[in-house]
Motif scaffolding. Structure first.
Motif, mmCIF file in Angstrom:
data_model
loop_
_atom_site.group_PDB
_atom_site.id
_atom_site.type_symbol
_atom_site.label_atom_id
_atom_site.label_comp_id
_atom_site.label_asym_id
_atom_site.label_seq_id
_atom_site.Cartn_x
_atom_site.Cartn_y
_atom_site.Cartn_z
ATOM 1 N N TRP A 98 0.819 -1.209 0.000
ATOM 2 C CA TRP A 98 0.000 0.000 0.000
ATOM 3 C C TRP A 98 0.858 1.266 0.000
ATOM 4 C CZ3 TRP A 98 -4.947 -1.014 -0.965
ATOM 5 C CH2 TRP A 98 -5.410 -2.298 -0.666
ATOM 6 N N GLY A 99 2.128 1.104 0.256
ATOM 7 C CA GLY A 99 3.060 2.219 0.265
ATOM 8 C C GLY A 99 4.450 1.661 0.515
ATOM 9 N N VAL A 185 8.795 -1.466 -6.845
ATOM 10 C CA VAL A 185 10.081 -0.779 -6.760
ATOM 11 C C VAL A 185 10.669 -0.567 -8.154
ATOM 12 C CG1 VAL A 185 12.472 -1.011 -5.961
ATOM 13 C CG2 VAL A 185 10.591 -1.544 -4.414
ATOM 14 N N GLN A 186 10.519 -1.545 -9.038
ATOM 15 C CA GLN A 186 11.058 -1.446 -10.394
ATOM 16 C C GLN A 186 10.396 -0.348 -11.220
ATOM 17 O OE1 GLN A 186 10.937 -5.248 -12.332
ATOM 18 N NE2 GLN A 186 12.159 -6.270 -10.771
ATOM 19 N N GLY A 263 2.724 1.529 -11.538
ATOM 20 C CA GLY A 263 3.690 1.990 -10.554
ATOM 21 C C GLY A 263 3.261 1.902 -9.110
ATOM 22 N N GLY A 264 2.031 1.469 -8.823
ATOM 23 C CA GLY A 264 1.593 1.365 -7.438
ATOM 24 C C GLY A 264 1.657 2.709 -6.724
ATOM 25 N N TYR A 265 2.430 2.758 -5.641
ATOM 26 C CA TYR A 265 2.540 3.983 -4.839
ATOM 27 C C TYR A 265 3.576 4.953 -5.386
ATOM 28 C CZ TYR A 265 6.375 1.166 -3.014
ATOM 29 O OH TYR A 265 7.499 0.383 -2.903
ATOM 30 N N ALA A 289 -1.357 8.588 -4.011
ATOM 31 C CA ALA A 289 -1.208 8.338 -5.452
ATOM 32 C C ALA A 289 -1.774 6.970 -5.825
ATOM 33 C CB ALA A 289 0.270 8.421 -5.840
ATOM 34 N N LEU A 290 -1.504 5.950 -4.988
ATOM 35 C CA LEU A 290 -2.043 4.611 -5.247
ATOM 36 C C LEU A 290 -3.567 4.636 -5.224
ATOM 37 C CD1 LEU A 290 -1.847 1.532 -5.593
ATOM 38 C CD2 LEU A 290 -1.543 1.349 -3.116
#
Length: 343
Positions: A98-99, A185-186, A263-265, A289-290
């Motif tokens: 979630w972050g 992370v990537q 990109g998730g968070y 942002a997520l």
């Protein structure tokens, strides 16, 4: 494993559970507001300002409704069906990042209930369990319409799970990991996977509609043919569990799409925010942002529901087996060629 770590994870699990339930609850309000906007209506506006208390009123109504049970010998399975559907919908959130992290009282809190190297496999395993809730509930209802809806749901979900799994293989070939945390992370900054795997994203998105039984893939509860489908015989909160499970699945599906492809968070300028504003503020913005990304996809689920009519069942099966699965295999081949060419 110290007690502080256990307390930290327990609090995180409770927070994630509460957020999932609140998002599922208010998705019912948002669904009706979006439908009203698209159809030039007002929507819920009596219970609270702008109808914001409508989900609470609906929940109280479901709890207060008289509960009917069909004449069936499988009462245990009749109760078990909605319990499995709801549990499977909630279990998926355990591996979602979630972050990044927060610094609280000198401790580094990772904003993920559990990080495992096989998170994607866990998600597919839990999603495949969810079909049992629908199948068991439809079969135990002792109703031909419910059974037909359950058979449709089972065949639909199994068919589209194949295409969804194949679409993930191309993404895994590129990222080299099954960990959702590592995949996030990537995608630091704007290095989103959707730019490298647009076909994989499109296939996954279509399959997510089918897995969540959302229009135009809601053949399992097609009221014009099957009354209410697999939950025809359910009433009170057992029916509420099935409805909540659908909205929880929509929330989790939107979150997974955001994590895998958008990109998730992560957000542009995150490194600058960490350096100038500190870890906590930067990562709170990352959480926001997520949620902005997943809320867009929740809106997209609703937008499609009130725009596109449902398929016939033969069209649904043709799309899954004759189009999406070959496209997924083609995408795997192209990804492999590109990886070898540009290695």
């Amino acid at each position: 494993m110290d007690s502080a770590f256990i307390i930290e994870k327990s609090i995180l699990i409770v927070v994630v559970f509460a957020v999932t339930m609140i998002m599922a609850m208010y998705s019912t309000w948002a669904e009706r507001k979006v439908a009203a906007y698209l159809q030039d209506r007002v929507g819920p506006n009596r219970a609270g300002w702008g109808g914001l208390l409508q989900p609470l009123a609906d929940g109280m109504k479901l709890f207060a409704k008289e509960e009917f049970e069909p004449n069936t010998k499988n009462k245990f399975l009749f109760f078990l069906g909605p319990a499995i559907a709801m549990s499977a919908a909630l279990m998926t959130s355990a591996v979602i990042p979630w972050g990044d992290k927060l610094e609280i009282f000198g401790r580094t809190v990772i904003l993920q209930a559990t990080d495992t190297d096989s998170a994607l496999l866990y998600i597919f395993a839990v999603v495949s369990i969810g079909v049992y809730g629908i199948m068991i509930g439809g079969w135990a209802s002792n109703n031909k319409f419910s059974l037909m809806g359950a058979v449709r749901a089972a065949s639909q979900m199994v068919s589209y799970e194949i295409a969804m799994g194949l679409s993930m293989i191309a993404l895994l070939m590129m990222t080299g990991t099954l960990s959702l945390k590592e995949i996030s992370v990537q995608q630091y900054g704007m290095n989103w996977n959707v730019f490298y795997q647009p076909l994989s994203f499109l296939i996954f998105l279509i399959c997510a509609f089918a897995e969540a039984n959302r229009t135009p893939f809601d053949l399992a509860e097609c009221e014009s043919e099957l009354i209410g489908g697999y939950h025809t015989e359910y009433s009170s909160m057992k029916m509420g569990f099935y409805l909540f499970a659908e909205y929880a699945n929509m929330f989790i599906s939107s979150t997974i799409i955001a994590v895998l492809f958008f990109g998730g968070y992560n957000y542009p300028g995150m490194a600058w925010a960490v350096e100038n504003w500190g870890v906590n503020i930067a990562n709170v913005i990352g959480i926001a942002a997520l949620f902005a990304k997943l809320c867009f996809f929740i809106f997209f689920f609703m937008w499609i529901r009130w725009t596109i009519p449902r398929f016939r069942y033969d069209q649904l099966m043709n799309l899954g087996w004759k189009i999406l699965i070959p496209l997924s295999i083609f995408n795997i081949i192209i990804t492999g060629i590109c990886l070898l060419a540009f290695k």
